[in-house]
Design an enzyme around this catalytic site. Sequence first.
Site, PDB file in Angstrom:
ATOM      1  N   ARG A  93     -17.243   4.609  -6.368  1.00 41.90           N
ATOM      2  CA  ARG A  93     -16.539   3.391  -6.803  1.00 41.90           C
ATOM      3  C   ARG A  93     -15.124   3.747  -7.309  1.00 41.90           C
ATOM      4  O   ARG A  93     -14.935   4.686  -8.063  1.00 41.90           O
ATOM      5  CB  ARG A  93     -17.343   2.721  -7.917  1.00 41.90           C
ATOM      6  CG  ARG A  93     -16.698   1.465  -8.502  1.00 41.90           C
ATOM      7  CD  ARG A  93     -15.921   1.757  -9.748  1.00 41.90           C
ATOM      8  NE  ARG A  93     -15.451   0.552 -10.420  1.00 41.90           N
ATOM      9  CZ  ARG A  93     -14.572   0.539 -11.412  1.00 41.90           C
ATOM     10  NH1 ARG A  93     -14.063   1.664 -11.850  1.00 41.90           N
ATOM     11  NH2 ARG A  93     -14.196  -0.590 -11.972  1.00 41.90           N
ATOM     12  N   ILE A  94     -14.163   2.973  -6.908  1.00 41.19           N
ATOM     13  CA  ILE A  94     -12.792   3.154  -7.383  1.00 41.19           C
ATOM     14  C   ILE A  94     -12.355   1.845  -8.032  1.00 41.19           C
ATOM     15  O   ILE A  94     -12.522   0.776  -7.438  1.00 41.19           O
ATOM     16  CB  ILE A  94     -11.840   3.504  -6.219  1.00 41.19           C
ATOM     17  CG1 ILE A  94     -12.288   4.807  -5.537  1.00 41.19           C
ATOM     18  CG2 ILE A  94     -10.400   3.648  -6.719  1.00 41.19           C
ATOM     19  CD1 ILE A  94     -11.603   5.065  -4.207  1.00 41.19           C
ATOM     20  N   GLY A  95     -11.794   1.949  -9.225  1.00 37.66           N
ATOM     21  CA  GLY A  95     -11.335   0.740  -9.923  1.00 37.66           C
ATOM     22  C   GLY A  95      -9.859   0.490  -9.694  1.00 37.66           C
ATOM     23  O   GLY A  95      -9.271   0.911  -8.691  1.00 37.66           O
ATOM     24  N   THR A 140     -10.410   3.552 -20.757  1.00 38.01           N
ATOM     25  CA  THR A 140      -9.304   4.140 -19.990  1.00 38.01           C
ATOM     26  C   THR A 140      -8.092   4.414 -20.882  1.00 38.01           C
ATOM     27  O   THR A 140      -7.926   3.752 -21.901  1.00 38.01           O
ATOM     28  CB  THR A 140      -8.920   3.095 -18.910  1.00 38.01           C
ATOM     29  OG1 THR A 140      -9.995   3.024 -18.013  1.00 38.01           O
ATOM     30  CG2 THR A 140      -7.646   3.413 -18.173  1.00 38.01           C
ATOM     31  N   THR A 191      -6.041  -1.891 -18.546  1.00 37.23           N
ATOM     32  CA  THR A 191      -7.385  -1.401 -18.854  1.00 37.23           C
ATOM     33  C   THR A 191      -8.357  -2.573 -18.955  1.00 37.23           C
ATOM     34  O   THR A 191      -8.035  -3.607 -19.540  1.00 37.23           O
ATOM     35  CB  THR A 191      -7.410  -0.592 -20.165  1.00 37.23           C
ATOM     36  OG1 THR A 191      -8.781  -0.238 -20.425  1.00 37.23           O
ATOM     37  CG2 THR A 191      -6.869  -1.355 -21.361  1.00 37.23           C
ATOM     38  N   GLY A 192      -9.517  -2.399 -18.366  1.00 42.02           N
ATOM     39  CA  GLY A 192     -10.511  -3.467 -18.397  1.00 42.02           C
ATOM     40  C   GLY A 192     -11.398  -3.384 -17.169  1.00 42.02           C
ATOM     41  O   GLY A 192     -11.463  -2.337 -16.513  1.00 42.02           O
ATOM     42  N   HIS A 193     -12.038  -4.476 -16.865  1.00 39.20           N
ATOM     43  CA  HIS A 193     -12.992  -4.521 -15.745  1.00 39.20           C
ATOM     44  C   HIS A 193     -12.219  -4.474 -14.427  1.00 39.20           C
ATOM     45  O   HIS A 193     -11.691  -5.479 -13.954  1.00 39.20           O
ATOM     46  CB  HIS A 193     -13.816  -5.801 -15.894  1.00 39.20           C
ATOM     47  CG  HIS A 193     -14.867  -5.944 -14.857  1.00 39.20           C
ATOM     48  ND1 HIS A 193     -15.745  -6.980 -14.844  1.00 39.20           N
ATOM     49  CD2 HIS A 193     -15.166  -5.183 -13.790  1.00 39.20           C
ATOM     50  CE1 HIS A 193     -16.562  -6.857 -13.812  1.00 39.20           C
ATOM     51  NE2 HIS A 193     -16.226  -5.775 -13.157  1.00 39.20           N
ATOM     52  N   GLY A 194     -12.164  -3.275 -13.860  1.00 38.74           N
ATOM     53  CA  GLY A 194     -11.252  -2.982 -12.760  1.00 38.74           C
ATOM     54  C   GLY A 194     -11.377  -3.887 -11.549  1.00 38.74           C
ATOM     55  O   GLY A 194     -10.381  -4.161 -10.874  1.00 38.74           O
TER      56      GLY A 194
HETATM   57  N1  ASP Z   1     -10.045  -0.285 -15.503  1.00 38.39           N
HETATM   58  C1  ASP Z   1     -10.961   0.826 -15.493  1.00 38.39           C
HETATM   59  C2  ASP Z   1     -11.803   0.762 -14.252  1.00 38.39           C
HETATM   60  O1  ASP Z   1     -12.247  -0.326 -13.897  1.00 38.39           O
HETATM   61  C3  ASP Z   1     -11.851   0.871 -16.682  1.00 38.39           C
HETATM   62  C4  ASP Z   1     -11.165   0.723 -18.010  1.00 38.39           C
HETATM   63  O2  ASP Z   1     -10.028   0.305 -18.090  1.00 38.39           O
HETATM   64  O3  ASP Z   1     -11.762   1.102 -19.011  1.00 38.39           O
HETATM   65  O4  ASP Z   1     -12.075   1.786 -13.685  1.00 38.39           O
END
Ligand code: ASP
Length: 309
Positions: free
Chosen positions: A204-206, A176, A227-230
């Site tokens: 899916r929405i993060g 992201t 940014t990361g595992h949404g």
């Molecule tokens: N946070 C984003 C999501 O889960 C992914 C990411 O940050 O790379 O959609």
Amino acid sequence: MSHEYSIAIHGGAGAMSKGKLSPEQEEDIKNVLKGIIEESLKHLSEGQSALDVVQTAVNKLEDCPWFNAGKGAVFNHEGKHELDAAIMCGKTLEAGAVSGIRYSPNPINVARAVMENSPHVYLGGEGAEKFAQDCGLPEVDNQYFSTDMRYQQLQSALSEKGVVLEPTTNDYKYGTVGAVAKDKHGNLAAATSTGGITNKQYGRIGDTPVIGSGTYANNLTCAVSATGHGEHFLRHVVGYNVSARMQFAHLDLISAAEHVVFQDLPSTGGSGGLIAIDKEGNITLPFNTEGMYRGWGSSIQPAQSKIYK
Ligand code: ASP
């Protein structure tokens, strides 16, 4: 010392083991990030608003195929691209967000249009696309977002798991992009844009487009882009969590952000990072993964970029 203006950007966090990228690729990415910071600092020094500067910075990152936003976005389980984005103004608390974008090359521009040209904060799917069309924003074919690198990542994700969807620590999951800034007028802004997570389920929405989670700005406290595992970032309400720790627990920016990244997120297994700037222009960029593509600079700090710790 107070910074008259500051900017930080990220291009995603993950398990980017050293050696996966060639030295030339690493240099290329760092140069892209540094170039965007230099340009943003110039705009901020000329008096541009934090809101405009974060949008322009995110546009550059969306257009760069290295990152999982705009061109270069990840594939979902169906082999398509569905993008999310949000932008927020710390002065007015106005915000715009979109999810499930399939045809707008720069979803952050649709989010900004939602903020400015609609009475709403968040539009999803077909409604968001229709709105973008009504605003006269450009459209592309969904394949515009595809790159070989992301296609290969989908193939490995499919062979690894068969079906979706528990993101692991593998580096192909993330990427992201986001930007936070403080301008000369003392205003903060945040913007984040993403293709989501490789092999994600349709619809899916993060956290990225969720105001207060992946994106948040408030002149009273800070601007945050995550940014990361949404799924974990949603559950820990990351952006607002940092802000609330500053506002109500009177933590400084670094302590607030580090609490969320090193205590809250890991408590449920959440990996990733964030960038944040406070009203004095202080910058922090914590992450609990091996690396985070990032760049930063201010009126008193020259442009810098880094990938690993
Ligand atoms: N946070 C984003 C999501 O889960 C992914 C990411 O940050 O790379 O959609």
